[in-house]
Design a protein around this motif. Structure first.
Motif, PDB file in Angstrom:
ATOM      1  N   UNK A   1      37.240  45.287  37.301  1.00 42.27           N
ATOM      2  CA  UNK A   1      35.885  45.101  36.761  1.00 42.27           C
ATOM      3  C   UNK A   1      36.000  44.068  35.637  1.00 42.27           C
ATOM      4  N   UNK A   2      35.134  43.053  35.696  1.00 43.76           N
ATOM      5  CA  UNK A   2      35.162  41.984  34.694  1.00 43.76           C
ATOM      6  C   UNK A   2      33.731  41.621  34.315  1.00 43.76           C
ATOM      7  N   UNK A   3      33.298  42.066  33.156  1.00 44.33           N
ATOM      8  CA  UNK A   3      31.966  41.753  32.628  1.00 44.33           C
ATOM      9  C   UNK A   3      30.855  41.931  33.664  1.00 44.33           C
ATOM     10  N   UNK A   4      30.832  43.101  34.282  1.00 39.07           N
ATOM     11  CA  UNK A   4      29.768  43.416  35.235  1.00 39.07           C
ATOM     12  C   UNK A   4      30.008  42.918  36.648  1.00 39.07           C
ATOM     13  N   UNK A   5      31.121  42.237  36.851  1.00 41.33           N
ATOM     14  CA  UNK A   5      31.445  41.747  38.187  1.00 41.33           C
ATOM     15  C   UNK A   5      32.645  42.534  38.725  1.00 41.33           C
ATOM     16  N   UNK A   6      32.739  42.642  40.045  1.00 42.74           N
ATOM     17  CA  UNK A   6      33.849  43.341  40.679  1.00 42.74           C
ATOM     18  C   UNK A   6      34.719  42.332  41.420  1.00 42.74           C
ATOM     19  N   UNK A   7      36.001  42.364  41.131  1.00 41.86           N
ATOM     20  CA  UNK A   7      36.954  41.506  41.827  1.00 41.86           C
ATOM     21  C   UNK A   7      37.775  42.382  42.767  1.00 41.86           C
ATOM     22  N   UNK A   8      37.628  42.155  44.057  1.00 43.79           N
ATOM     23  CA  UNK A   8      38.444  42.850  45.046  1.00 43.79           C
ATOM     24  C   UNK A   8      39.625  41.914  45.323  1.00 43.79           C
ATOM     25  N   UNK A   9      40.795  42.289  44.844  1.00 39.51           N
ATOM     26  CA  UNK A   9      41.991  41.452  44.999  1.00 39.51           C
ATOM     27  C   UNK A   9      42.789  41.953  46.190  1.00 39.51           C
ATOM     28  N   UNK A  10      43.138  41.037  47.090  1.00 39.01           N
ATOM     29  CA  UNK A  10      43.922  41.468  48.254  1.00 39.01           C
ATOM     30  C   UNK A  10      45.177  40.626  48.435  1.00 39.01           C
ATOM     31  N   UNK A  11      46.200  41.287  48.958  1.00 41.36           N
ATOM     32  CA  UNK A  11      47.414  40.654  49.441  1.00 41.36           C
ATOM     33  C   UNK A  11      47.490  41.017  50.926  1.00 41.36           C
ATOM     34  N   UNK A  12      47.115  40.081  51.808  1.00 39.47           N
ATOM     35  CA  UNK A  12      47.135  40.407  53.230  1.00 39.47           C
ATOM     36  C   UNK A  12      48.510  40.901  53.690  1.00 39.47           C
ATOM     37  N   UNK A  13      48.512  41.931  54.522  1.00 39.73           N
ATOM     38  CA  UNK A  13      49.771  42.470  55.055  1.00 39.73           C
ATOM     39  C   UNK A  13      49.979  41.984  56.486  1.00 39.73           C
ATOM     40  N   UNK A  14      49.251  40.936  56.859  1.00 37.07           N
ATOM     41  CA  UNK A  14      49.247  40.415  58.227  1.00 37.07           C
ATOM     42  C   UNK A  14      50.287  39.324  58.437  1.00 37.07           C
ATOM     43  N   UNK A  15      51.033  38.972  57.393  1.00 40.67           N
ATOM     44  CA  UNK A  15      51.878  37.771  57.352  1.00 40.67           C
ATOM     45  C   UNK A  15      50.978  36.551  57.268  1.00 40.67           C
ATOM     46  N   UNK A  16      51.524  35.499  56.691  1.00 37.70           N
ATOM     47  CA  UNK A  16      50.787  34.284  56.366  1.00 37.70           C
ATOM     48  C   UNK A  16      49.957  33.758  57.539  1.00 37.70           C
TER      49      UNK A  16
END
Length: 191
Positions: A50-65
């Motif tokens: 959560x950043x100043x009223x915004x939501x950051x969904x951070x992902x690291x794909x597990x599908x390989x590059x």
């Protein structure tokens, strides 16, 4: 308002902290700064900030590059995130180690992760942050260089540049890509 922050890399210990996995390292540092933790979920490890009223969904794909597009599309759809609110962090051979480049779109420049995202989303018009890794390798050794670990001389610059990159990501979320690009594309990280 939601944003999807995608760090590109490959899963597995042998890829950890290599040049090609800088996207993972950046989103992990971003999550750590905001005391968020990653959990394994569908097609990716996910952390929410959560950043100043915004939501950051951070992902690291597990599908390989090479299949990153599957994870990006899944999480865009699941979280209902507009394409202009997606930011992909990727390693870039064509940029020196001191530089980053923020762009609202563009070619995949031969990067398999971006190529996969382009194929799945059917567009190249999504923001990406290219993290320069330099191209200081002997002829024919590109793969070894990209999949290799940072040298001891490079690590302090990388650490400092990850911090600068986190500020750029936060600025992208809070002030938009145009204002952030003006600043980000002038950054020169040296010791």
């Amino acid at each position: 308002m939601k944003f999807l922050i995608v760090g590109l890399g490959n899963i597995g210990a042998e890829y950890a902290h290599t040049r090609h996995n800088i996207g993972f390292d950046v989103v992990e540092a971003l999550a750590a700064k905001h005391s968020a933790t990653f959990k394994v979920d569908r097609l990716a490890a996910v952390a929410e900030i959560k950043l100043k009223g915004k939501t950051l969904v951070c992902i690291e794909p597990s599908t390989y590059m090479n299949l990153s597009g599957k994870a990006v599309k899944y999480w865009m759809d699941k979280e209902k995130i507009a394409i202009e609110h997606v930011l992909v962090i990727v390693d870039e051979l064509a940029l020196p180690l001191s530089k980053i480049r923020l762009r609202p779109g563009g070619s995949d420049a031969g990067h398999n992760g971006l190529k996969s995202i382009h194929e799945v989303l059917q567009t190249t018009a999504y923001p990406r942050l290219r993290f320069g890794i330099g191209n200081d390798y002997p002829k024919g050794k590109q793969v070894d260089f990209v999949l290799g670990k940072w040298s001891d001389a490079e690590l302090p610059v990388v650490k400092k540049k990850i911090e600068a990159t986190i500020e750029v990501i936060e600025s992208f979320v809070l002030t938009g890509i145009e204002r952030t690009m003006n600043h980000a594309n002038k950054i020169e990280v040296t010791l």
